[in-house]
Enzyme design. Structure first.
Site, mmCIF file in Angstrom:
data_model
loop_
_atom_site.group_PDB
_atom_site.id
_atom_site.type_symbol
_atom_site.label_atom_id
_atom_site.label_comp_id
_atom_site.label_asym_id
_atom_site.label_seq_id
_atom_site.Cartn_x
_atom_site.Cartn_y
_atom_site.Cartn_z
ATOM 1 N N VAL A 17 -6.882 60.579 58.013
ATOM 2 C CA VAL A 17 -6.731 60.492 56.667
ATOM 3 C C VAL A 17 -6.744 61.594 56.108
ATOM 4 O O VAL A 17 -6.209 62.322 54.724
ATOM 5 C CB VAL A 17 -8.561 59.962 56.111
ATOM 6 C CG1 VAL A 17 -8.687 58.568 56.432
ATOM 7 C CG2 VAL A 17 -9.187 60.940 56.815
ATOM 8 N N ASN A 49 -15.067 54.999 54.041
ATOM 9 C CA ASN A 49 -16.213 55.113 54.836
ATOM 10 C C ASN A 49 -16.007 56.277 55.671
ATOM 11 O O ASN A 49 -17.185 57.352 56.017
ATOM 12 C CB ASN A 49 -16.545 53.847 56.038
ATOM 13 C CG ASN A 49 -17.121 54.595 57.088
ATOM 14 O OD1 ASN A 49 -18.387 54.558 57.183
ATOM 15 N ND2 ASN A 49 -16.643 54.643 58.009
ATOM 16 N N SER A 102 -23.383 60.280 50.611
ATOM 17 C CA SER A 102 -24.855 61.033 51.018
ATOM 18 C C SER A 102 -26.064 61.077 50.681
ATOM 19 O O SER A 102 -26.113 61.524 49.198
ATOM 20 C CB SER A 102 -24.158 61.756 52.163
ATOM 21 O OG SER A 102 -26.057 62.099 52.633
ATOM 22 N N TYR A 112 -19.956 69.387 53.455
ATOM 23 C CA TYR A 112 -20.415 68.481 53.390
ATOM 24 C C TYR A 112 -21.272 67.809 52.690
ATOM 25 O O TYR A 112 -20.715 66.979 51.545
ATOM 26 C CB TYR A 112 -21.077 68.398 54.780
ATOM 27 C CG TYR A 112 -21.755 66.870 54.968
ATOM 28 C CD1 TYR A 112 -21.306 65.982 55.808
ATOM 29 C CD2 TYR A 112 -22.807 66.168 54.458
ATOM 30 C CE1 TYR A 112 -21.238 64.266 55.528
ATOM 31 C CE2 TYR A 112 -23.569 64.721 54.394
ATOM 32 C CZ TYR A 112 -22.755 64.088 55.899
ATOM 33 O OH TYR A 112 -22.749 63.133 55.698
ATOM 34 N N ALA A 114 -20.676 68.857 49.312
ATOM 35 C CA ALA A 114 -20.353 68.890 48.071
ATOM 36 C C ALA A 114 -19.315 68.443 48.150
ATOM 37 O O ALA A 114 -18.971 67.978 46.983
ATOM 38 C CB ALA A 114 -19.281 70.164 48.584
#
Length: 257
Positions: free
Chosen positions: A68, A94, A146, A161, A163
């Site tokens: 990605v 995902n 999340s 993470y 952010a």
């Protein structure tokens, strides 16, 4: 022995679904459920060996290796999916990774950028290149975020993470508004701690840690990939045909504490 695809449902019949990070964890659970609901599923990740194993377990499902973080890889995944199936109806963004936990003043710029690149820019790249395809027939994009993007947690040293996950939530709403006119729906699932190989390696690696983590969730247990997959299925199917820009916590109640 579990036989994948032995019971075909109807909710995703004739739909083509592309799932990033689809070789393990939540992505794998989503892929399995989608196949049972009749979808043509494409899974992608950067780990070819793991992709091959997962595809074999699910009855030789279609997969394309891709990172990605690499724009050309993302384009290649989209191109090969279109060549194989002629369309993309569903995108599940995902893929995600957790950083090494450390306070903000101890994070290097390289570490920060790497986490942002996977967790945020990966969603951006796949969405960017799927949109032109979905403009032809409409579609559904589901972003996995999340509960750490919804609220702050004490002693959770994962700033990049956090952010990225918070940004995904607002981008979901922005993209939903921007592409509603094209009949493209964009929704988001915010998961708490889910029992996957990644979390087992990081902090669910002892009975005591599992008990403590379960107790932090008001519903008293750790989540499963299937818990998240069922929420993703709702957004992917016509059951949610009048829903876009929604942010759904699937977190055992953590975000309301």
């Amino acid at each position: 022995m579990k036989i994948y695809g032995s019971v075909i449902g109807v909710r995703l019949k004739k739909k083509v679904a592309l799932i990033t990070g689809g070789s393990r964890g939540i992505g794998k659970a989503v892929a399995e459920l989608f196949m049972k609901e009749g979808a043509q599923v494409v899974i992608t990740s950067k780990n070819q060996k793991q992709l091959q194993q997962t595809a074999k377990e699910m009855g030789n499902s279609f997969f394309v290796v891709g990172d990605v973080r690499n724009e050309n890889d993302v384009k290649n995944v989209i191109t090969k999916t279109i060549k194989k199936f002629g369309r993309i109806d569903i995108l599940v963004n995902n893929v995600g990774v957790l950083p090494k936990m450390k306070p903000l003043d101890k994070i290097t710029e390289k570490e920060w950028n790497e986490i942002i690149d996977v967790n945020l820019n990966g969603h951006f790249r796949f969405t960017k290149y799927v949109i032109p395809q979905m403009k032809k027939n409409g579609g559904s994009i589901i972003n996995i975020s999340s509960d750490a993007g919804l609220k702050a947690f004490e002693n959770f040293y994962a700033d990049a993470y956090v952010a990225a996950k918070a940004a995904i939530i607002l981008l979901t709403k922005s993209w939903a508004l921007e592409y509603a006119k094209n009949n493209i729906r964009v929704n988001c699932v915010c998961a708490a701690v889910v029992d996957t190989d990644m979390t087992r390696n990081l902090w669910l690696n002892t009975k005591e840690k599992r008990q403590i983590t379960a107790a932090e969730h008001p519903l008293g247990r750790i989540g499963t990939g299937v818990d998240v997959a069922k929420a993703v299925l709702y957004f992917a199917s016509d059951d949610s045909s009048w829903t876009t820009g929604a942010i759904l916590p699937v977190d055992g109640g953590v975000s309301i504490k």
